[in-house]
Design an enzyme around this catalytic site. Structure first.
Site, PDB file in Angstrom:
ATOM      1  N   LYS A 189       0.847  -1.181   0.000  1.00  0.00           N
ATOM      2  CA  LYS A 189       0.000   0.000   0.000  1.00  0.00           C
ATOM      3  C   LYS A 189       0.899   1.254   0.000  1.00  0.00           C
ATOM      4  CE  LYS A 189      -0.694   1.020   4.909  1.00  0.00           C
ATOM      5  NZ  LYS A 189      -0.311   2.421   4.878  1.00  0.00           N
ATOM      6  N   ASP A 276      -3.904   6.858   4.739  1.00  0.00           N
ATOM      7  CA  ASP A 276      -2.863   5.928   5.161  1.00  0.00           C
ATOM      8  C   ASP A 276      -3.423   4.763   5.969  1.00  0.00           C
ATOM      9  OD1 ASP A 276      -0.131   5.128   5.365  1.00  0.00           O
ATOM     10  OD2 ASP A 276      -0.044   5.930   7.404  1.00  0.00           O
ATOM     11  N   HIS A 281      -6.611  -0.331   6.385  1.00  0.00           N
ATOM     12  CA  HIS A 281      -6.656  -1.116   7.628  1.00  0.00           C
ATOM     13  C   HIS A 281      -8.035  -1.100   8.289  1.00  0.00           C
ATOM     14  CE1 HIS A 281      -2.484  -1.306   6.985  1.00  0.00           C
ATOM     15  NE2 HIS A 281      -2.102  -0.286   7.715  1.00  0.00           N
TER      16      HIS A 281
END
Length: 527
Positions: A189, A276, A281
Site C-alpha cells: 500500500k 494511510d 486497515h
C-alpha cells in the site's frame, strides 16, 4: 491421535520429521500433528532492499520462515537496488537485519541454508541492462538451485516506480511463466491515493499480470488477532446470536500511534491519516466485523462477503458533523517535549495534511441497520493501541436501584490487535459484600499466555501465502475501489473545509472528534 501412513509418507516427502523421530522444527509444538504449509521451490525478488520495510520486516520474516521449516532448501532471495554491492554484501545486510529484528532465535545452520541462496542485482529501475542481467541471473538460479521458474516479485518501492518495474518485467518476459511454473507480483500500500489513481495502478498491473497473480499487501490482515475475528465469530455459538442490531449498540475501531511521522515526511505529507490507515486497515477491520458468514474461508468466499459490507457502507448525511480531522501541534510525549507536525523536518508550514481522522459510518443491511461504526486513527496520541470494541446495548430492565449500578457501563467485547494481542470481555458483576452493588469487571484472553508458540509476524504469514499462492488475506481490486468510494467524498469535503483542527501531541485528538460521538450520546473508549 496417531499419525497415518499417508501422513508419514507426505511428511517424509516434505522433509519433515514424524512422531518417531520427533519434531524437525524446534519452534513447533510437538503435540501439533497437523502438517504445516511449506513453500515449494521458488525465488523471491525483492525490489527496494535498502528501505526500512525490507530491513526491519521482510528480511527478518524470510529468516523466521526458514527457521520454522517453512521454506524449501532451494529457496533463493534476489535483492535489486541502486547499490554497488556483490552477493556477499547483500548477504551481510540481510544477516544484520536478521540478527537485529528476527522474531525467532538465531540458528547458524538455518542462516547458512538461507545465505546459500542470496543473490544481488545492482541497477536502477529504468536500466534495461540491469533487468537483462536479472533475467539471466534468475535463469541461472533455476538451473543451480532447482527453483523451477517460480518467481515472486515484491515491489517494496514508492508507487511512482510501480509502472517502471512492471513494464521492465514485461519487457524481459519475466512476468510470463512457462508451463508448470508461476509468476506473482506483490504490491505494498497505498493502492493509489483515490479511486482514479487506484484504477490507473490496477490498469498497469493487470496489463502484465492476471488478477490471481497480483497480491496487494495489507499487513494488518496478516496479524493473528485480525484473523481471529473470523474464528471468534464463526467458530463459537456464544457471540453470533447477539452479533447484530438487536444487541449491539455501536462499534469502535481505533488505531492510535504515539509517534510522529519520523523520517516519512516525503511519503506522509499529502497522504494523511485517513488515506494511510482508514482506507485500508480500518475499513478491512470493519468488513471482517460486519460480514456475514462465508460458505468457506477460501479467497473468493471471503472477498464476496467483505465486498457486500463495503457496498453497504453509508456516509454521514452531514460530513461536517459526522467526521473529524486534526493535525498535531507541539506537546509532550512520554515526558519529553515534541514539535508539532508543521515543525517536522520536510513538512511545509502551510501543509493541511491530516494526522488524525475519525468518521461515523453505518452499514445499511438487515444485520446492522442503525448501528454506528466509529473509526478513528491518529499520530501523536496518548498511547499506541489498535483495537476493535463491540459495545452492547444496556439491559432493557435493571432490577436495581440507581445507586446499585451507578458506575455500571455497557457490556463490551474488545479485540486487541496491538500491542497486547488478545480479547477482553467487559460485563457487570456483584461486588463482594452484603449489599447488591454491581461494577464492571473484565475477563481477559492473552495470546502470549494461552499458546506455547508466539504469534508470527504479519509479514511471515503474508510472505508464505504469496509463495504458496494462497490469497485469502489479500484485498482484491474490487475491495480497494469500494474503499476509495467511501473515503473520496470525505477527502473532497475536507479539501474544501480549510485547515485541520489542531490537537496537542500526547492527547487523544481534536475536540471535534469528541463532539462527533457525544452528539450521539456516546463517548470514545478510554485506551
Amino acid at each position: 491421535m496417531s499419525e497415518t501412513s499417508e501422513e508419514r509418507d507426505l511428511a517424509a516427502a516434505l522433509g519433515l520429521a514424524t512422531d518417531e523421530e520427533g519434531p524437525a522444527n524446534p519452534l513447533r509444538d510437538p503435540r501439533d500433528k497437523r502438517l504445516p504449509r511449506v513453500a515449494g521451490p521458488c525465488v523471491l525478488v525483492l525490489f527496494g532492499v535498502t528501505g526500512d520495510l525490507a530491513k526491519k520486516k521482510l528480511l527478518p520474516a524470510i529468516y523466521d520462515l526458514g527457521n520454522r521449516g517453512l521454506l524449501p532448501p532451494g529457496f533463493s532471495l534476489v535483492g535489486f537496488a541502486r547499490r554497488d554491492w556483490a552477493h556477499e554484501d547483500f548477504a551481510q545486510v540481510t544477516y544484520e537485519s536478521v540478527k537485529e529484528h528476527a522474531r525467532t532465535p538465531f540458528r547458524e545452520e538455518v542462516w547458512r541454508q538461507i545465505a546459500e541462496g542470496i543473490h544481488f542485482c545492482p541497477g536502477e529501475f529504468s536500466d534495461d541492462g540491469a533487468f537483462d542481467v536479472l533475467a539471466m541471473m534468475l535463469k541461472e538460479i533455476d538451473e543451480t538451485r532447482g527453483t523451477g521458474g517460480n518467481y515472486a516479485f515484491y515491489l517494496s518501492v514508492p508507487p511512482k516506480f510501480f509502472p517502471v518495474v512492471v513494464e521492465q518485467l514485461k519487457r524481459t518476459n519475466l512476468a510470463n511463466a512457462p508451463e508448470g511454473a508461476w509468476r506473482r507480483v506483490v504490491i505494498e500500500k497505498p493502492f493509489g491515493r483515490d479511486l482514479k489513481t487506484a484504477r490507473e495502478l490496477n490498469a498497469i498491473t493487470s496489463a502484465v499480470f492476471p488478477e490471481k497473480s497480483v497480491f496487494r499487501i495489507d499487513h494488518y490482515l496478516g496479524k493473528e488477532t485480525v484473523q481471529n475475528i473470523l474464528a471468534l465469530r464463526f467458530a463459537n455459538t456464544l457471540y453470533e446470536p447477539i452479533w447484530n442490531r438487536g444487541y449491539v449498540d455501536h462499534v469502535q475501531i481505533t488505531m492510535a500511534e504515539d509517534i510522529g511521522i519520523g523520517g516519512r515526511a516525503g511519503y506522509y505529507d499529502g497522504i494523511g491519516a485517513a488515506r494511510d490507515v482508514i482506507q485500508n486497515h480500518l475499513l478491512q477491520l470493519l468488513a471482517l466485523v460486519a460480514m456475514e458468514d462465508p460458505t468457506s474461508f477460501d479467497a473468493d468466499s471471503l472477498r464476496r462477503e467483505k465486498e457486500k459490507v463495503l457496498r453497504s457502507v453509508r456516509l454521514p448525511a452531514d460530513l461536517s458533523l459526522g467526521t473529524a480531522r486534526g493535525q498535531y501541534t507541539a506537546g509532550w510525549q512520554g515526558g519529553e517535549p515534541v514539535v508539532g507536525y508543521l515543525e517536522e523536518e520536510g513538512i511545509s508550514p502551510d501543509s493541511i495534511t491530516d494526522t488524525y481522522a475519525a468518521v461515523r459510518l453505518e452499514v445499511a443491511n438487515r444485520r446492522w441497520a442503525g448501528v454506528p461504526f466509529y473509526l478513528r486513527t491518529g499520530k501523536r496520541l496518548g498511547r499506541r493501541v489498535t483495537e476493535v470494541a463491540v459495545v452492547f446495548q444496556r439491559a432493557p430492565h435493571l432490577p436495581f436501584s440507581s445507586t446499585d449500578t451507578e458506575i455500571l457501563g455497557q457490556n463490551a467485547l474488545v479485540i486487541r490487535v496491538q500491542p497486547d494481542e488478545g480479547i477482553t470481555v467487559r460485563f457487570g458483576s456483584k461486588v463482594p459484600g452484603t449489599a447488591m452493588e454491581v461494577r464492571d469487571v473484565s475477563m481477559d484472553f492473552a495470546y502470549g499466555e494461552s499458546f506455547m508458540e508466539s504469534s508470527p509476524e504479519a509479514y511471515e504469514r503474508l510472505l508464505l501465502d504469496v509463495l504458496i499462492g494462497d490469497p485469502p488475506l489479500f484485498p482484491h481490486q474490487a475491495e480497494v475501489e469500494l474503499s476509495w468510494k467511501i473515503l473520496d467524498p470525505i477527502e473532497e469535503h475536507w479539501a474544501a473545509s480549510g485547515r485541520p483542527e489542531g490537537y496537542p501531541a500526547g492527547t487523544w485528538g481534536p475536540p471535534s472528534a469528541d463532539a462527533m460521538i457525544t452528539r450521539d450520546g456516546r463517548v470514545w473508549r478510554r485506551l
